[in-house]
Design a protein around this motif. Structure first.
Motif, PDB file in Angstrom:
ATOM      1  N   VAL A 141       0.835  -1.203   0.000  1.00 50.98           N
ATOM      2  CA  VAL A 141       0.000   0.000   0.000  1.00 50.98           C
ATOM      3  C   VAL A 141       0.870   1.254   0.000  1.00 50.98           C
ATOM      4  N   GLU A 142       1.946   1.233   0.813  1.00 50.27           N
ATOM      5  CA  GLU A 142       2.844   2.393   0.844  1.00 50.27           C
ATOM      6  C   GLU A 142       3.509   2.605  -0.515  1.00 50.27           C
ATOM      7  N   LEU A 143       3.944   1.492  -1.121  1.00 50.96           N
ATOM      8  CA  LEU A 143       4.578   1.612  -2.444  1.00 50.96           C
ATOM      9  C   LEU A 143       3.593   2.158  -3.468  1.00 50.96           C
ATOM     10  N   ALA A 144       2.322   1.709  -3.387  1.00 54.02           N
ATOM     11  CA  ALA A 144       1.311   2.203  -4.334  1.00 54.02           C
ATOM     12  C   ALA A 144       1.081   3.690  -4.134  1.00 54.02           C
ATOM     13  N   SER A 145       1.114   4.152  -2.868  1.00 45.74           N
ATOM     14  CA  SER A 145       0.919   5.590  -2.647  1.00 45.74           C
ATOM     15  C   SER A 145       2.069   6.390  -3.242  1.00 45.74           C
ATOM     16  N   MET A 146       3.301   5.851  -3.108  1.00 44.62           N
ATOM     17  CA  MET A 146       4.433   6.559  -3.718  1.00 44.62           C
ATOM     18  C   MET A 146       4.324   6.582  -5.229  1.00 44.62           C
ATOM     19  N   LEU A 147       3.865   5.455  -5.800  1.00 43.80           N
ATOM     20  CA  LEU A 147       3.693   5.384  -7.255  1.00 43.80           C
ATOM     21  C   LEU A 147       2.670   6.408  -7.726  1.00 43.80           C
ATOM     22  N   LEU A 148       1.580   6.535  -6.976  1.00 41.73           N
ATOM     23  CA  LEU A 148       0.543   7.489  -7.371  1.00 41.73           C
ATOM     24  C   LEU A 148       1.059   8.925  -7.270  1.00 41.73           C
ATOM     25  N   LEU A 149       1.881   9.205  -6.238  1.00 37.36           N
ATOM     26  CA  LEU A 149       2.446  10.548  -6.113  1.00 37.36           C
ATOM     27  C   LEU A 149       3.370  10.845  -7.288  1.00 37.36           C
ATOM     28  N   LEU A 152       1.310  11.536 -10.276  1.00 35.64           N
ATOM     29  CA  LEU A 152       0.731  12.887 -10.211  1.00 35.64           C
ATOM     30  C   LEU A 152       1.740  13.938 -10.628  1.00 35.64           C
ATOM     31  N   ALA A 153       2.970  13.838 -10.057  1.00 33.98           N
ATOM     32  CA  ALA A 153       3.997  14.813 -10.401  1.00 33.98           C
ATOM     33  C   ALA A 153       4.367  14.715 -11.878  1.00 33.98           C
ATOM     34  N   GLY A 154       4.474  13.477 -12.390  1.00 28.45           N
ATOM     35  CA  GLY A 154       4.830  13.301 -13.792  1.00 28.45           C
ATOM     36  C   GLY A 154       3.775  13.849 -14.721  1.00 28.45           C
ATOM     37  N   ALA A 155       2.499  13.592 -14.401  1.00 32.20           N
ATOM     38  CA  ALA A 155       1.423  14.084 -15.260  1.00 32.20           C
ATOM     39  C   ALA A 155       1.379  15.609 -15.229  1.00 32.20           C
ATOM     40  N   TYR A 156       1.647  16.205 -14.058  1.00 33.75           N
ATOM     41  CA  TYR A 156       1.627  17.664 -13.969  1.00 33.75           C
ATOM     42  C   TYR A 156       2.754  18.271 -14.778  1.00 33.75           C
TER      43      TYR A 156
ATOM     44  N   ALA B  70      -4.252   0.671  -9.114  1.00 27.68           N
ATOM     45  CA  ALA B  70      -3.504   1.885  -8.772  1.00 27.68           C
ATOM     46  C   ALA B  70      -2.422   2.133  -9.816  1.00 27.68           C
ATOM     47  N   MET B  71      -1.769   1.054 -10.245  1.00 29.67           N
ATOM     48  CA  MET B  71      -0.719   1.194 -11.250  1.00 29.67           C
ATOM     49  C   MET B  71      -1.310   1.678 -12.569  1.00 29.67           C
ATOM     50  N   ALA B  72      -2.485   1.138 -12.933  1.00 31.98           N
ATOM     51  CA  ALA B  72      -3.112   1.561 -14.186  1.00 31.98           C
ATOM     52  C   ALA B  72      -3.489   3.039 -14.133  1.00 31.98           C
ATOM     53  N   ALA B  73      -3.948   3.500 -12.958  1.00 36.53           N
ATOM     54  CA  ALA B  73      -4.319   4.910 -12.846  1.00 36.53           C
ATOM     55  C   ALA B  73      -3.101   5.806 -13.026  1.00 36.53           C
ATOM     56  N   ALA B  74      -1.981   5.447 -12.379  1.00 38.59           N
ATOM     57  CA  ALA B  74      -0.757   6.245 -12.535  1.00 38.59           C
ATOM     58  C   ALA B  74      -0.287   6.216 -13.982  1.00 38.59           C
ATOM     59  N   GLU B  75      -0.346   5.017 -14.600  1.00 35.23           N
ATOM     60  CA  GLU B  75       0.141   4.871 -15.969  1.00 35.23           C
ATOM     61  C   GLU B  75      -0.691   5.707 -16.936  1.00 35.23           C
ATOM     62  N   VAL B  76      -2.022   5.676 -16.747  1.00 35.31           N
ATOM     63  CA  VAL B  76      -2.858   6.355 -17.734  1.00 35.31           C
ATOM     64  C   VAL B  76      -2.764   7.866 -17.574  1.00 35.31           C
ATOM     65  N   SER B  77      -2.501   8.356 -16.349  1.00 37.91           N
ATOM     66  CA  SER B  77      -2.372   9.812 -16.199  1.00 37.91           C
ATOM     67  C   SER B  77      -1.115  10.309 -16.905  1.00 37.91           C
TER      68      SER B  77
END
Lengths: 174, 103
Positions: A141-149, A152-156, B70-77
């Motif tokens: 879960v922690e790794l997934a949160s870092m991936l999402l962050l 987010l930064a990459g998309a921005y 979660a990985m798919a969401a990050a990838e698609v963004s």
């Protein structure tokens, strides 16, 4: 239930095939949403209601909205208005509607039979999933949160529109 | 009536969906179609995980599905941000227009 599984599997196969043979992006998006919904029904028949709900909310909801936003951002102007008019024609939405109606009938039959029939009572509910997620899989879960962050930064960073002079400067540097 | 999870059929379905997505990635040249095909492939992988989890009535399959999502969401963004950049610079969505590298 096997028959419900087979019906939604057939819908998933047909709609996924339709996604990759469409000419226009928006038509393909409609079929892709149907494909995701049918996979959600399959999860439901397999006794994974939490995964089914997440599939509808996050995949068919949030991620598909991202796709629709980008498609809408890409074609602006008079051509877009004409295109939007053509989307109202029945030829456009009849296929996805039929597939969605099949899924709805499938789901209603499942619900009418009662919850005990689904997967022979072997339902792994949200409680078990949550306990596993925040028990042995806490590091994940922690790794997934870092991936999402990072996402987010990459998309921005990537998604911002470059100013004209910046773009020109990059062109000359090439 | 004891209901057994249709594991073989489910895995065949996951395989078919994955191959459909793979064919989409290989055949299509529109970058949005390629992203959608990647979504199909990730979804098929998640389906395989959930089927395996349901077969033994354990929550691990669904946990892995949540991670995949979660990985798919990050990838698609990130992927859609790249789509926008490709369109701003090349005025097209054809990936072949960006096949060359200048380093």
């Amino acid at each position: 239930m096997r028959d419900a599984f087979y019906i939604s599997a057939a819908v998933a196969f047909v709609s996924t095939l339709m996604v990759i043979i469409q000419k226009k992006v928006v038509h393909a998006l409609l079929y892709l949403i149907i494909s995701l919904l049918s996979v959600a029904v399959i999860f439901f028949t397999l006794g994974a209601p939490f995964a089914a709900a997440l599939e509808v909310i996050i995949y068919a909801g949030a991620i598909m909205v991202l796709f629709v936003f980008v498609v809408m951002m890409l074609n602006l102007g008079a051509e877009a208005a004409r295109q939007e008019k053509s989307w109202m024609s029945p030829r456009m939405w009849i296929g996805p509607s039929v597939l969605a109606a099949i899924l709805l009938a499938d789901m209603l039959v499942l619900l009418a039979r009662g919850p005990a029939f689904i997967s022979g009572g072997n339902v792994v509910g949200p409680k078990h999933v949550g306990m596993a997620l925040f028990g042995p899989y806490l590091a994940g879960v922690e790794l997934a949160s870092m991936l999402l962050l990072a996402g987010l930064a990459g998309a921005y960073h990537l998604g911002r529109r470059l100013k004209k002079e910046e773009l020109a400067e990059r062109e000359t540097r090439r | 009536m004891i209901f057994s999870v249709p594991m073989e059929e489910g895995l065949v379905l996951a395989w078919v969906l994955f191959v459909t997505g793979l064919v989409g990635v290989i055949v299509r040249r529109d970058i949005i179609f390629i992203l959608m095909s990647i979504e199909i492939m990730l979804n098929a992988a998640g389906l395989a995980f959930v089927i395996a989890g349901a077969r033994w009535a354990q929550p691990d399959g669904q946990v892995m599905f949540i991670f995949i999502m979660a990985m798919a969401a990050a990838e698609v963004s990130v992927g859609l941000a790249l789509v926008l950049q490709l369109y701003y610079r090349r005025k097209t969505l054809d990936v072949d227009s960006a096949s060359g590298m200048k380093g």
